[in-house]
Structures are given as structure tokens and as C-alpha cells.
Design an enzyme around this catalytic site. Sequence first.
Site, PDB file in Angstrom:
ATOM      1  N   CYS A  83       0.795  -1.224   0.000  1.00 57.91           N
ATOM      2  CA  CYS A  83       0.000   0.000   0.000  1.00 57.91           C
ATOM      3  C   CYS A  83       0.824   1.269   0.000  1.00 57.91           C
ATOM      4  CB  CYS A  83      -0.940   0.038   1.188  1.00 57.91           C
ATOM      5  SG  CYS A  83      -0.189  -0.485   2.685  1.00 57.91           S
ATOM      6  N   GLY A 133      -1.234   0.450  -4.689  1.00 60.15           N
ATOM      7  CA  GLY A 133      -2.336  -0.388  -4.225  1.00 60.15           C
ATOM      8  C   GLY A 133      -3.620   0.008  -4.918  1.00 60.15           C
ATOM      9  N   ASN A 166       1.933   0.770   5.780  1.00 64.53           N
ATOM     10  CA  ASN A 166       2.498   0.095   4.610  1.00 64.53           C
ATOM     11  C   ASN A 166       3.586  -0.845   5.107  1.00 64.53           C
ATOM     12  OD1 ASN A 166       4.759   1.143   1.950  1.00 64.53           O
ATOM     13  ND2 ASN A 166       3.464  -0.645   2.054  1.00 64.53           N
ATOM     14  N   GLY A 167       3.506  -2.122   4.696  1.00 67.33           N
ATOM     15  CA  GLY A 167       4.524  -3.087   5.119  1.00 67.33           C
ATOM     16  C   GLY A 167       3.883  -4.289   5.780  1.00 67.33           C
ATOM     17  N   TYR A 187      11.081  -1.558  -9.271  1.00 69.59           N
ATOM     18  CA  TYR A 187       9.744  -1.594  -9.875  1.00 69.59           C
ATOM     19  C   TYR A 187       8.678  -0.798  -9.121  1.00 69.59           C
ATOM     20  CZ  TYR A 187       5.143  -3.344 -11.133  1.00 69.59           C
ATOM     21  OH  TYR A 187       3.834  -3.412 -11.500  1.00 69.59           O
TER      22      TYR A 187
END
Length: 468
Positions: A15, A42, A116-117, A257
Site C-alpha cells: 500500500c 495499491g 504500509n509493510g 519496480y
Amino acid sequence: MQNELIVSDKPKDECGVFAIYSPTADVSALTYYGLYSLQHRGQESAGIAVSNGERIQLFKNMGLVSEVFSEEILSRYSGKMAIGHVRYSTTGESSVLNAQPLLFHYLQGQLALVHNGNLTNANHWRSNLQTTGSVFQTTSDTEVFVNLIARYSQNPIEEALMKCMIDLKGAYALIVMTENKLVGVRDPFGIRPLCLGRLGQDGYILASESCALDVVGAKFIRDVEPGEIIVIDENGYKSIKVPSGSKGALCSFEYIYIARPDSIIDGKSVNLVRKRMGSILAKENNNIKADLVCPVPDSGIVAAFGYAQGSGIPLAEGLMKNRYVGRTFIQPSQELRELSVRLKLNPIRPVIEGKDIILVDDSLVRGTTSKKLISLLKNAGAKKVHLVISSPPVLHPCYYGIDIVTREELIAAQNEVEAIRKHIGADSLKYLSLPGLLEALEEDKFCQACFNGRYPVEIPDWIGGIHS
Ligand code: SF4
């Protein structure tokens, strides 16, 4: 289920997070635009929580930012602070219950949270907390944070978070909002990115990537450091450092990426690093002779620029991407599969016909898309297709928030390079070496665990068996 031809085999991030403190700006509209610029992190759900100083209101739903929010919805939420989230699930189901922000009441009032994570010891803490009476509403590991903050709620929020940082292991860029304070936290290894920006005279922004600051007109101040807590309120911002002894281990896949090329993360331009990956790859494989260098759009574009520069072979657009193919594309019949691939990526026949092509992509995780693309190019008249990948072979799962899940799914973990080449139908297949990746990154302070299996944060027993 989504159409398998439309689903990319690219790794996905869990996310993106965004937060704003500004007594004068339209915080919900700016959070909307901030999330819009982080949409690549996300696409399953989006949400915004807004505080007017007394009360926090929340709106979230499944879908893209543009699908979840309308002008009418945003106009219902005004205040001086907001946090927002876009989600792709790597832990917990894909449902609105797991969408973020999470909002809850605790001893000190209301609290909203975005993350996030992935936490690597979330299961341990979930059962520990459940045994002592905590109740969980979601299957997301983020709720472990919520319950642990509640456990430490006798303390001010920043102290409660410092205690959580001792207990919880893994990757987190976390933003917490109380009625009158924003707190950003980056894990002691800084695995997931988080940066701080200034908006006008009285505003601050926290965001996963600096591109979100650019979009809302904020000035980049700096990255939040590994193990740092940033507290933002009416007095400005202050920093609290939690000693970790770590030199940092930012995810190298952010540069390969995940992140947008216009972002700068931990002082490095994603665009420049990605370009260097391409040019080093060209130098490592200077025996490949070809007429053209073609990127796989969009993931291989920046590295292809670098490859063309490094090799001296002209760059050409050999594949046209239709950027309007939605997520709800109809399931095709077997006969229509070829058609649906071309709908998303169509070869430009006059460019590639009769040519030897170097096809550049950023990574090769499961191999499904590459096989289809090579067949498309050859059917459209390409004489040879050499596939070059601007990252090393992905051999190990990721436990820190990127959906590289099991070794069984990883084509390079299961097969030798020559077997992969045959399987995807390429005339040759080359990867960037690990030293080449580090040369492009110019430092050795990055997580490379999915390439070399050296995990910076301990892997708990329950998943230890999967990657060994
Ligand atoms: Fe990134 Fe790979 Fe490390 Fe996961 S294991 S955080 S994808 S570098």
C-alpha cells in the site's frame, strides 16, 4: 476472479500512505490527490480519515481512488488533518473490513491509523493480545498495532508507539492520527519508504513517496529516517529517534519496480537508479547483437533508456500499451485469450518486423507475462527476442510487504536460466547481476533478501520453513 491475462505477474506493494496537517488547506481534497499519485502502490481499496480537532470521520471502500471518492463525498469531510491509504492486500483478505485507515476509540480518544509493510511477528502478538482479552475485527496485521497502542494507552501516543516499536518486528511505514496530532513512524530498518514535506506556511505532509508531495504542491523536507518518529501538531514537527543500530535496509525493489520514477527515496532518484540498472545490464551483456531495444511498457521503460544508452543500440517503442483496460475486464474464452493480450499490449508491427529485439523488463517473478509477450512479438514478425531483466533472479519470498510469497511461485527459484529461457520462448535471457544492482544503487544498505536470502529482520519460526 480477475482475467489472468489482465492480471500482471509483477510484484505488488501492499500500500501507499499519505497524511496532511494544515489548518488552512482543504485537507480531504489534497489527501485525495496525494492518494491518486500513490495509486500504483495499491488498487484494491482506498480510504481517508479527517480530523476537525474534535472528531475523526472516516470514509473507505473497495476500488480505485477515483471510484471510491466523489466530489460530493469529499465535501462531507473537512478539518485540519487527514490521513489516507491505498491498499493491495499481502496479509489479510481483500475486503472492506481490512481497508484502511483503521479508526478506533481508546483511552485517550479517537485514533486513525494507516500502514504500509508487513509485521513478521504479528501472529505471536495477535495470540498474545487475544489471550489477554483483546478483540480483533480484521485479519490485517495492522490491527495488531491498534491493539498494542491500546495496551500502552496510559502513555502519550508517541511513547505508546515507541513501546510498540520494541515489541513489533518487520516492515512498517505507519501514520497515526489523533484528534489533534499526526505521528509518522518508520521501522528501525527503514524497509518501506516515508518522507516529510512542507505545505505553505503552516502545513506538513507525510507520504510513501515524494511524487505525492510534488502533486499537492508541497516541498520535500527529508525522508523519515529508519527508527524515527515524526510528531506533527500546532507547534510544527519534532523528531524522536529510537536507537536501532541498523544502517538501514530500504527495499531495493522500490527502485527496481515499485516506486514511481519521479520519486526520490532516501536521497536517490528512482529514475536515475533504474536507468543505471539498464545501462549496467547492457555492459554486463555486451555480446548481445540486436537492431532495437524495446521496453515492456510501463515497467521496463526507464531501464530500457539506460540499456539503449549503455549499449548504443537504438531505443524503439515496439509494444503499445492500452492504458484504459480496466480491472473488471470480462473473462475471455480460450479462443479470445490472444485477443485479450493484444488488447492490453499490441506489437507495433512496422517497428519490429524482421528485427532482432532486446526486450527490457524490470523483473521476472512468475514468468507468465513474459512468455505471452515474446509469443506476441514473434507472431508479429520479430526475428529474435532477447529478454533482458534489469534486476537479479528473484529466488526467495518477501516477508516485508511485497507479494513475492512462496518459492513455488518464483520461476527462478524452481528453474535454471536456460530452462526459463526455453519455457518463455526467448532467444536469450539475461539478468542484471547482484553486484550490478548494488553498483546501480551506489551503496550496500538495501534489503536484497529476495535475491540473496539474507533477511535484515528476523523471520519467525512459522514462516522460516517456507524460504529455506
Ligand atoms: Fe524488497 Fe525483496 Fe527485501 Fe522484500 S525481500 S523488502 S521485495 S528487497
